[in-house]
Design an enzyme around this catalytic site. Sequence first.
Site, short mmCIF file in Angstrom:
data_model
loop_
_atom_site.label_atom_id
_atom_site.label_comp_id
_atom_site.label_asym_id
_atom_site.label_seq_id
_atom_site.Cartn_x
_atom_site.Cartn_y
_atom_site.Cartn_z
N ALA A 70 -5.23 -1.97 -4.08
CA ALA A 70 -5.65 -3.31 -4.50
C ALA A 70 -7.12 -3.54 -4.16
O ALA A 70 -7.66 -2.93 -3.23
CB ALA A 70 -4.79 -4.38 -3.81
N ASP A 71 -7.74 -4.42 -4.93
CA ASP A 71 -9.13 -4.79 -4.65
C ASP A 71 -9.33 -6.24 -5.10
O ASP A 71 -8.82 -6.65 -6.14
CB ASP A 71 -10.10 -3.88 -5.40
CG ASP A 71 -11.52 -4.06 -4.89
OD1 ASP A 71 -11.84 -3.48 -3.83
OD2 ASP A 71 -12.29 -4.81 -5.51
#
Length: 196
Positions: A70-71
């Site tokens: 995730a970012d």
Amino acid sequence: MKIILASGSPRRKELLEQAGYEFEIEVSDADENISVDEPGELVEQLSFRKAHAVVVNHLKEEDDCTVIGADTVVVLDGKVLGKPDGESGAVKMLKDLSGRTHQVYTGVSLFLIEKGKMVNHQSFHVCTDVTMRQLSDQEIAGYVATGEPMDKAGAYGIQGKAAVFISRICGDYYNVVGLPVCETVQQLQKLWNQSN
């Protein structure tokens, strides 16, 4: 099925635990320099890179596992705000966000590995509108002095001391914290069901 979170973020760890999953953490050393202007595409590509860097290790080991990357980025007037560069950078970001509505994008990439082979993967992103009330210079200085903004996109943590600055959100709160839990769980179940 072993689950691996390809992130060192304590917020993402807490959210995945809250969702009831048991998992391991492997922080990837993926290159995060990407020249993409569209925020949704940017976070999807970054989450893909982070997850894929971990996936590669498990292809060699012939594992069965699911890898989650995730970012998160903060966007104001179409411009991506990363983590602040020092205290002065944090002050500037908070002054820019003060009294305004901005967007928080989180990209998530999921990889399914069976017997060391990648059998499925998908990436998606979620966007939430966040409105910050007008902040005084003293409030900004006091918050920056706590050190909390320094490791956070947009120089604030909605789940921390900056909670008192947020007057309104439209969308997924957990997305702003760092992982859109509802969408992630739905996409995980879809990923697993497709492989059965």
